[in-house]
Design a protein around this motif. Structure first.
Motif, mmCIF file in Angstrom:
data_model
loop_
_atom_site.group_PDB
_atom_site.id
_atom_site.type_symbol
_atom_site.label_atom_id
_atom_site.label_comp_id
_atom_site.label_asym_id
_atom_site.label_seq_id
_atom_site.Cartn_x
_atom_site.Cartn_y
_atom_site.Cartn_z
ATOM 1 N N THR A 121 1.250 -1.317 -0.468
ATOM 2 C CA THR A 121 0.075 -0.380 0.163
ATOM 3 C C THR A 121 0.756 1.883 0.145
ATOM 4 O OG1 THR A 121 -1.368 -0.990 1.394
ATOM 5 C CG2 THR A 121 -1.675 1.342 1.026
ATOM 6 N N SER A 122 0.667 2.022 -1.023
ATOM 7 C CA SER A 122 0.919 3.525 -1.030
ATOM 8 C C SER A 122 0.451 4.310 -1.326
ATOM 9 C CB SER A 122 2.126 3.428 -2.341
ATOM 10 O OG SER A 122 3.076 2.283 -2.388
ATOM 11 N N GLN A 123 1.214 6.014 -0.583
ATOM 12 C CA GLN A 123 0.427 6.684 -0.440
ATOM 13 C C GLN A 123 0.257 8.494 -1.760
ATOM 14 O OE1 GLN A 123 -2.525 7.859 1.056
ATOM 15 N NE2 GLN A 123 -2.268 5.798 1.992
ATOM 16 N N VAL A 124 0.244 8.352 -2.553
ATOM 17 C CA VAL A 124 0.426 9.015 -3.695
ATOM 18 C C VAL A 124 0.315 11.040 -4.121
ATOM 19 C CG1 VAL A 124 1.315 9.415 -6.137
ATOM 20 C CG2 VAL A 124 1.179 7.318 -5.109
ATOM 21 N N GLN A 125 0.946 11.480 -3.867
ATOM 22 C CA GLN A 125 -0.079 12.643 -3.894
ATOM 23 C C GLN A 125 0.060 13.547 -4.873
ATOM 24 O OE1 GLN A 125 1.792 15.349 -0.332
ATOM 25 N NE2 GLN A 125 1.097 17.706 -1.100
ATOM 26 N N VAL A 126 -0.843 13.913 -5.664
ATOM 27 C CA VAL A 126 -0.612 14.704 -7.116
ATOM 28 C C VAL A 126 -0.573 16.266 -6.719
ATOM 29 C CG1 VAL A 126 -2.130 14.555 -9.132
ATOM 30 C CG2 VAL A 126 -1.760 12.723 -7.650
ATOM 31 N N ALA A 127 0.298 16.331 -7.645
ATOM 32 C CA ALA A 127 -0.227 18.149 -7.447
ATOM 33 C C ALA A 127 -1.213 18.398 -8.423
ATOM 34 C CB ALA A 127 1.429 18.846 -8.604
ATOM 35 N N ALA A 128 -1.541 20.131 -8.043
ATOM 36 C CA ALA A 128 -2.690 20.252 -8.683
ATOM 37 C C ALA A 128 -2.507 20.425 -9.986
ATOM 38 C CB ALA A 128 -3.164 21.791 -7.938
ATOM 39 N N LEU A 129 -3.562 19.936 -10.616
ATOM 40 C CA LEU A 129 -3.516 19.942 -11.997
ATOM 41 C C LEU A 129 -4.393 20.526 -12.748
ATOM 42 C CD1 LEU A 129 -3.666 15.995 -12.688
ATOM 43 C CD2 LEU A 129 -1.692 17.172 -12.861
ATOM 44 N N SER A 130 -3.933 22.150 -14.001
ATOM 45 C CA SER A 130 -4.367 22.688 -14.807
ATOM 46 C C SER A 130 -4.562 21.930 -15.393
ATOM 47 C CB SER A 130 -3.417 23.882 -15.081
ATOM 48 O OG SER A 130 -2.677 22.762 -16.437
ATOM 49 N N ASP A 131 -6.894 22.281 -16.011
ATOM 50 C CA ASP A 131 -6.561 22.247 -17.740
ATOM 51 C C ASP A 131 -5.771 21.812 -18.767
ATOM 52 O OD1 ASP A 131 -9.242 21.395 -16.248
ATOM 53 O OD2 ASP A 131 -10.094 23.640 -17.562
ATOM 54 N N ALA A 132 -5.277 22.410 -19.280
ATOM 55 C CA ALA A 132 -4.069 21.918 -20.013
ATOM 56 C C ALA A 132 -2.799 20.447 -19.410
ATOM 57 C CB ALA A 132 -2.932 23.305 -19.871
ATOM 58 N N ASP A 133 -2.696 20.802 -18.351
ATOM 59 C CA ASP A 133 -1.692 19.306 -17.675
ATOM 60 C C ASP A 133 -2.372 18.268 -18.253
ATOM 61 O OD1 ASP A 133 0.106 20.839 -16.623
ATOM 62 O OD2 ASP A 133 -1.627 20.844 -14.197
ATOM 63 N N ILE A 134 -4.140 18.164 -17.274
ATOM 64 C CA ILE A 134 -4.725 17.180 -18.038
ATOM 65 C C ILE A 134 -5.068 16.346 -19.509
ATOM 66 C CG2 ILE A 134 -7.288 16.139 -17.438
ATOM 67 C CD1 ILE A 134 -7.555 18.069 -15.564
ATOM 68 N N ALA A 135 -5.422 18.047 -19.891
ATOM 69 C CA ALA A 135 -5.079 17.296 -22.042
ATOM 70 C C ALA A 135 -3.680 17.295 -22.142
ATOM 71 C CB ALA A 135 -5.742 18.906 -22.022
ATOM 72 N N ALA A 136 -2.684 17.268 -21.806
ATOM 73 C CA ALA A 136 -0.788 17.172 -22.393
ATOM 74 C C ALA A 136 -0.879 15.796 -21.715
ATOM 75 C CB ALA A 136 -0.128 17.878 -21.415
ATOM 76 N N CYS A 137 -1.618 15.207 -20.607
ATOM 77 C CA CYS A 137 -2.055 13.617 -20.283
ATOM 78 C C CYS A 137 -2.773 13.053 -21.306
ATOM 79 C CB CYS A 137 -2.047 13.464 -18.240
ATOM 80 S SG CYS A 137 -1.200 14.224 -17.278
ATOM 81 N N ILE A 138 -3.956 13.208 -21.431
ATOM 82 C CA ILE A 138 -4.663 12.350 -21.696
ATOM 83 C C ILE A 138 -3.702 12.526 -23.682
ATOM 84 C CG2 ILE A 138 -6.918 12.274 -23.155
ATOM 85 C CD1 ILE A 138 -6.734 11.781 -20.489
ATOM 86 N N ALA A 139 -3.819 13.240 -23.846
ATOM 87 C CA ALA A 139 -3.394 12.815 -25.522
ATOM 88 C C ALA A 139 -1.541 12.367 -25.772
ATOM 89 C CB ALA A 139 -2.037 14.781 -25.837
ATOM 90 N N SER A 140 -1.326 12.604 -24.111
ATOM 91 C CA SER A 140 0.175 10.856 -24.165
ATOM 92 C C SER A 140 -0.354 9.923 -24.754
ATOM 93 C CB SER A 140 0.877 11.244 -22.975
ATOM 94 O OG SER A 140 -0.169 10.771 -21.736
ATOM 95 N N GLY A 141 -1.746 9.242 -23.895
ATOM 96 C CA GLY A 141 -2.183 8.041 -24.343
ATOM 97 C C GLY A 141 -1.600 7.019 -23.077
ATOM 98 N N GLU A 142 -0.882 7.926 -22.292
ATOM 99 C CA GLU A 142 -0.573 6.650 -20.825
ATOM 100 C C GLU A 142 -1.856 6.225 -20.415
ATOM 101 O OE1 GLU A 142 2.987 8.801 -19.405
ATOM 102 O OE2 GLU A 142 4.309 8.524 -20.623
ATOM 103 N N TRP A 143 -2.523 6.964 -20.775
ATOM 104 C CA TRP A 143 -3.417 7.161 -19.485
ATOM 105 C C TRP A 143 -3.899 5.628 -19.644
ATOM 106 C CZ3 TRP A 143 -8.267 5.687 -22.109
ATOM 107 C CH2 TRP A 143 -8.140 6.583 -23.030
ATOM 108 N N ASP A 144 -3.484 4.944 -20.930
ATOM 109 C CA ASP A 144 -5.356 3.380 -21.675
ATOM 110 C C ASP A 144 -4.222 2.563 -20.849
ATOM 111 O OD1 ASP A 144 -6.670 2.463 -22.763
ATOM 112 O OD2 ASP A 144 -5.002 2.481 -25.187
ATOM 113 N N GLY A 145 -5.506 1.812 -20.105
ATOM 114 C CA GLY A 145 -4.797 0.695 -19.619
ATOM 115 C C GLY A 145 -4.493 0.911 -18.668
ATOM 116 N N LYS A 146 -4.129 1.548 -18.029
ATOM 117 C CA LYS A 146 -3.252 2.082 -16.242
ATOM 118 C C LYS A 146 -4.864 2.590 -15.323
ATOM 119 C CE LYS A 146 0.406 2.342 -18.479
ATOM 120 N NZ LYS A 146 0.071 2.422 -19.738
ATOM 121 N N ALA A 147 -4.805 1.528 -14.258
ATOM 122 C CA ALA A 147 -5.545 1.793 -12.242
ATOM 123 C C ALA A 147 -4.788 3.974 -12.390
ATOM 124 C CB ALA A 147 -5.181 1.092 -11.742
#
Length: 189
Positions: A121-147
């Motif tokens: 069990t791990s604790q992960v603290q995520v920084a505040a994400l802007s809409d641009a941050d989220i858009a870049a994460c989605i555009a990277s495709g890295e989200w696919d198949g990841k919990a």
């Protein structure tokens, strides 16, 4: 012979770091949380089911040992599994933004006569994400198949303010706990 019951290339990469030879069993196990099933129990159950299903695939192999694992992101008791699509992924990232969540990875090791399990069990603290941050994460495709819609070993790493626990566990296979299980089975010194 050790077998990894997983489609995840990250799990195979992590297991290879322990210096063991192993085969890979490609399984499709449904990952659905029961209505009254606690998040921690759900993760443990899915890991056991993957290992058990894998063992059925190699039951004819003498001395076969199968490793199954499951990783989930949990926030406020809610399990954030693999997103259905980019919209779902963006919603997950918005929810995780600026908050600390839990990542649980359960590892099950089974053979014809033995079974053991460990949980990281791990604790992960995520920084505040802007809409641009989220858009870049989605555009990277890295989200696919990841919990939780992110890969800690990828670009999202730049948005992790703090990690308390196992980096490899957040990736999908906690190496310390996995090594301990393999030692119990005599597969690792």
């Amino acid at each position: 012979m050790l077998h990894l019951a997983s489609r995840s290339p990250r799990r195979a990469e992590l297991l290879a770091r322990l210096g063991l030879d192993f085969g890979v069993i490609d399984l499709d196990i449904p990952e659905r949380q029961g209505a009254s099933e606690a998040a921690h129990e759900y993760v443990r159950r899915v890991a056991r089911e993957k290992a058990g299903a894998g063992l059925l695939e190699v039951v004819a192999v003498p001395g076969a040992v199968v490793l199954g694992a499951d990783t989930e992101v949990i926030l406020d008791g809610r399990v954030f599994g693999k997103p259905a699509d980019a919209v779902d992924a963006a919603g997950m990232l918005r929810t995780l933004s600026g908050r600390t969540h839990e990542v649980i990875t359960a590892v099950s090791l089974v053979s014809a006569g033995r079974e053991t399990q460990a949980v990281s069990t791990s604790q992960v603290q995520v920084a505040a994400l802007s809409d641009a941050d989220i858009a870049a994460c989605i555009a990277s495709g890295e989200w696919d198949g990841k919990a939780g819609a992110y890969a800690i070993q990828g670009r999202f790493q730049a948005h992790i303010e703090h990690l308390s626990g196992s980096y490899s566990g957040v990736m999908g296979l906690p190496l310390f706990e996995t090594a301990q299980l393999l030692k119990r089975f005599g597969l690792l010194q």
